[in-house]
Design a protein around this motif. Structure first.
Motif, PDB file in Angstrom:
ATOM      1  N   MET A   1       0.833  -1.182   0.000  1.00  0.00           N
ATOM      2  CA  MET A   1       0.000   0.000   0.000  1.00  0.00           C
ATOM      3  C   MET A   1       0.882   1.252   0.000  1.00  0.00           C
ATOM      4  O   MET A   1       1.881   1.307   0.704  1.00  0.00           O
ATOM      5  CB  MET A   1      -0.885  -0.027   1.240  1.00  0.00           C
ATOM      6  N   VAL A   2       0.499   2.227  -0.772  1.00  0.00           N
ATOM      7  CA  VAL A   2       1.261   3.466  -0.895  1.00  0.00           C
ATOM      8  C   VAL A   2       0.866   4.424   0.225  1.00  0.00           C
ATOM      9  O   VAL A   2      -0.318   4.674   0.451  1.00  0.00           O
ATOM     10  CB  VAL A   2       0.996   4.121  -2.271  1.00  0.00           C
ATOM     11  N   ASN A   3       1.866   4.934   0.925  1.00  0.00           N
ATOM     12  CA  ASN A   3       1.629   5.952   1.948  1.00  0.00           C
ATOM     13  C   ASN A   3       1.385   7.278   1.237  1.00  0.00           C
ATOM     14  O   ASN A   3       2.277   7.805   0.571  1.00  0.00           O
ATOM     15  CB  ASN A   3       2.830   6.032   2.888  1.00  0.00           C
ATOM     16  N   ILE A   4       0.186   7.816   1.376  1.00  0.00           N
ATOM     17  CA  ILE A   4      -0.224   9.012   0.617  1.00  0.00           C
ATOM     18  C   ILE A   4       0.618  10.228   0.984  1.00  0.00           C
ATOM     19  O   ILE A   4       1.042  10.992   0.098  1.00  0.00           O
ATOM     20  CB  ILE A   4      -1.729   9.320   0.832  1.00  0.00           C
ATOM     21  N   VAL A  31      -3.695  15.510 -16.917  1.00  0.00           N
ATOM     22  CA  VAL A  31      -4.755  15.195 -15.955  1.00  0.00           C
ATOM     23  C   VAL A  31      -5.466  16.491 -15.576  1.00  0.00           C
ATOM     24  O   VAL A  31      -4.966  17.590 -15.816  1.00  0.00           O
ATOM     25  CB  VAL A  31      -4.204  14.493 -14.688  1.00  0.00           C
ATOM     26  N   GLN A  32      -6.630  16.350 -14.965  1.00  0.00           N
ATOM     27  CA  GLN A  32      -7.384  17.521 -14.511  1.00  0.00           C
ATOM     28  C   GLN A  32      -6.604  18.244 -13.411  1.00  0.00           C
ATOM     29  O   GLN A  32      -5.994  17.601 -12.560  1.00  0.00           O
ATOM     30  CB  GLN A  32      -8.742  17.078 -13.943  1.00  0.00           C
ATOM     31  N   ARG A  33      -6.655  19.558 -13.432  1.00  0.00           N
ATOM     32  CA  ARG A  33      -5.984  20.329 -12.383  1.00  0.00           C
ATOM     33  C   ARG A  33      -6.598  20.027 -11.022  1.00  0.00           C
ATOM     34  O   ARG A  33      -5.898  19.991 -10.014  1.00  0.00           O
ATOM     35  CB  ARG A  33      -6.070  21.820 -12.691  1.00  0.00           C
ATOM     36  N   SER A  34      -7.881  19.815 -11.000  1.00  0.00           N
ATOM     37  CA  SER A  34      -8.552  19.531  -9.722  1.00  0.00           C
ATOM     38  C   SER A  34      -8.082  18.196  -9.138  1.00  0.00           C
ATOM     39  O   SER A  34      -7.929  18.068  -7.927  1.00  0.00           O
ATOM     40  CB  SER A  34     -10.072  19.515  -9.909  1.00  0.00           C
ATOM     41  N   SER A  35      -7.817  17.213  -9.989  1.00  0.00           N
ATOM     42  CA  SER A  35      -7.341  15.926  -9.467  1.00  0.00           C
ATOM     43  C   SER A  35      -5.949  16.078  -8.865  1.00  0.00           C
ATOM     44  O   SER A  35      -5.622  15.451  -7.863  1.00  0.00           O
ATOM     45  CB  SER A  35      -7.356  14.858 -10.547  1.00  0.00           C
ATOM     46  N   MET A  36      -5.146  16.945  -9.439  1.00  0.00           N
ATOM     47  CA  MET A  36      -3.820  17.225  -8.890  1.00  0.00           C
ATOM     48  C   MET A  36      -3.961  17.923  -7.538  1.00  0.00           C
ATOM     49  O   MET A  36      -3.267  17.580  -6.579  1.00  0.00           O
ATOM     50  CB  MET A  36      -3.040  18.104  -9.879  1.00  0.00           C
ATOM     51  N   SER A  37      -4.866  18.879  -7.461  1.00  0.00           N
ATOM     52  CA  SER A  37      -5.114  19.597  -6.212  1.00  0.00           C
ATOM     53  C   SER A  37      -5.613  18.647  -5.123  1.00  0.00           C
ATOM     54  O   SER A  37      -5.163  18.708  -3.978  1.00  0.00           O
ATOM     55  CB  SER A  37      -6.132  20.708  -6.451  1.00  0.00           C
ATOM     56  N   HIS A  38      -6.532  17.760  -5.475  1.00  0.00           N
ATOM     57  CA  HIS A  38      -7.080  16.805  -4.503  1.00  0.00           C
ATOM     58  C   HIS A  38      -6.000  15.826  -4.038  1.00  0.00           C
ATOM     59  O   HIS A  38      -5.977  15.437  -2.873  1.00  0.00           O
ATOM     60  CB  HIS A  38      -8.255  16.044  -5.109  1.00  0.00           C
ATOM     61  N   LEU A  39      -5.117  15.485  -4.928  1.00  0.00           N
ATOM     62  CA  LEU A  39      -4.038  14.570  -4.579  1.00  0.00           C
ATOM     63  C   LEU A  39      -3.059  15.245  -3.619  1.00  0.00           C
ATOM     64  O   LEU A  39      -2.656  14.662  -2.605  1.00  0.00           O
ATOM     65  CB  LEU A  39      -3.315  14.128  -5.853  1.00  0.00           C
ATOM     66  N   SER A  41      -3.597  17.703  -1.620  1.00  0.00           N
ATOM     67  CA  SER A  41      -4.222  17.985  -0.313  1.00  0.00           C
ATOM     68  C   SER A  41      -4.435  16.715   0.507  1.00  0.00           C
ATOM     69  O   SER A  41      -4.747  16.782   1.687  1.00  0.00           O
ATOM     70  CB  SER A  41      -5.558  18.693  -0.521  1.00  0.00           C
ATOM     71  N   GLY A  42      -4.241  15.542  -0.125  1.00  0.00           N
ATOM     72  CA  GLY A  42      -4.441  14.287   0.584  1.00  0.00           C
ATOM     73  C   GLY A  42      -5.863  13.757   0.505  1.00  0.00           C
ATOM     74  O   GLY A  42      -6.187  12.752   1.125  1.00  0.00           O
ATOM     75  N   ARG A  43      -6.740  14.430  -0.217  1.00  0.00           N
ATOM     76  CA  ARG A  43      -8.131  14.005  -0.332  1.00  0.00           C
ATOM     77  C   ARG A  43      -8.264  12.725  -1.139  1.00  0.00           C
ATOM     78  O   ARG A  43      -9.043  11.848  -0.798  1.00  0.00           O
ATOM     79  CB  ARG A  43      -8.952  15.128  -0.973  1.00  0.00           C
ATOM     80  N   ASN A  44      -7.487  12.630  -2.246  1.00  0.00           N
ATOM     81  CA  ASN A  44      -7.556  11.463  -3.125  1.00  0.00           C
ATOM     82  C   ASN A  44      -6.221  10.725  -3.126  1.00  0.00           C
ATOM     83  O   ASN A  44      -5.163  11.310  -2.865  1.00  0.00           O
ATOM     84  CB  ASN A  44      -7.889  11.866  -4.555  1.00  0.00           C
ATOM     85  N   LYS A  45      -6.305   9.448  -3.483  1.00  0.00           N
ATOM     86  CA  LYS A  45      -5.107   8.641  -3.656  1.00  0.00           C
ATOM     87  C   LYS A  45      -4.743   8.644  -5.139  1.00  0.00           C
ATOM     88  O   LYS A  45      -5.616   8.793  -5.993  1.00  0.00           O
ATOM     89  CB  LYS A  45      -5.373   7.200  -3.195  1.00  0.00           C
ATOM     90  N   PRO A  46      -3.452   8.453  -5.446  1.00  0.00           N
ATOM     91  CA  PRO A  46      -3.059   8.442  -6.862  1.00  0.00           C
ATOM     92  C   PRO A  46      -3.540   7.175  -7.555  1.00  0.00           C
ATOM     93  O   PRO A  46      -3.492   6.086  -6.991  1.00  0.00           O
ATOM     94  CB  PRO A  46      -1.534   8.482  -6.800  1.00  0.00           C
ATOM     95  N   SER A  47      -4.017   7.326  -8.755  1.00  0.00           N
ATOM     96  CA  SER A  47      -4.436   6.165  -9.541  1.00  0.00           C
ATOM     97  C   SER A  47      -3.225   5.611 -10.290  1.00  0.00           C
ATOM     98  O   SER A  47      -2.207   6.292 -10.446  1.00  0.00           O
ATOM     99  CB  SER A  47      -5.517   6.560 -10.537  1.00  0.00           C
ATOM    100  N   LEU A  48      -3.350   4.407 -10.752  1.00  0.00           N
ATOM    101  CA  LEU A  48      -2.288   3.801 -11.551  1.00  0.00           C
ATOM    102  C   LEU A  48      -2.065   4.608 -12.826  1.00  0.00           C
ATOM    103  O   LEU A  48      -0.929   4.837 -13.237  1.00  0.00           O
ATOM    104  CB  LEU A  48      -2.631   2.348 -11.897  1.00  0.00           C
TER     105      LEU A  48
END
Length: 158
Positions: A1-4, A31-39, A41-48
């Protein structure tokens, strides 16, 4: 598991290394700028898909490093043991070993390079050339260069 949290820190290292902000980085990897922002901030995990896009656009990023923190960034070229021994063998073939001389007693670094016989031979050749008097056809003068004390020079071609 990846440590975010650690992944985000490594992602920030990549941003700093390439001198990009989050928006420019997102645009660059597609990628979407929002997905980068969410990543970030720790809100989302990185996808493959996200990680593979980073590796595709930035070849210096080692996948194992960005996912687990092991390895190096920027990616170092690995040399196989076989290739390493081939390189060493090639170096040994092309560079002859230097003669080992004991210069510690005399203190002269150049004593081992010219033996007394070599010096005598050079003196004899010089004296023979000087005393011959008349130059042969092989000894034609190609050019004469005069060097002056003020740093200038003149070249004469006969």
């Amino acid at each position: 598991m990846v440590n975010i949290d650690d992944f985000v820190k490594r992602l920030e290292v990549i941003l700093d290394y390439y001198g990009l902000n989050a928006s420019a980085f997102a645009d660059k990897i597609g990628v979407q700028r929002s997905s980068m922002s969410h990543l970030l901030s720790g809100r989302n995990k990185p996808s493959l898909d996200f990680v593979l896009k980073i590796a595709e656009v930035f070849p210096d990023v080692d996948l194992y490093w960005i996912l687990n923190g092991k390895g190096s960034f920027p990616k170092k070229e690995e040399i196989s043991k076989n290739n390493e021994t081939e390189i060493i063998a090639e170096i040994e073939k092309t560079s002859p070993p230097l003669p080992v001389t004991d210069t510690s007693a005399s203190g002269d670094l150049f004593s081992g390079f010219n033996s007394n016989e070599d010096i005598k031979e050079e003196k004899r050749n010089f004296l023979e050339t000087k005393s011959s008097g008349v130059p042969s056809n092989e000894d034609e003068i190609g050019k004469i260069v005069f060097f002056y004390k003020n740093g200038t020079f003149k070249v004469y071609v006969p």
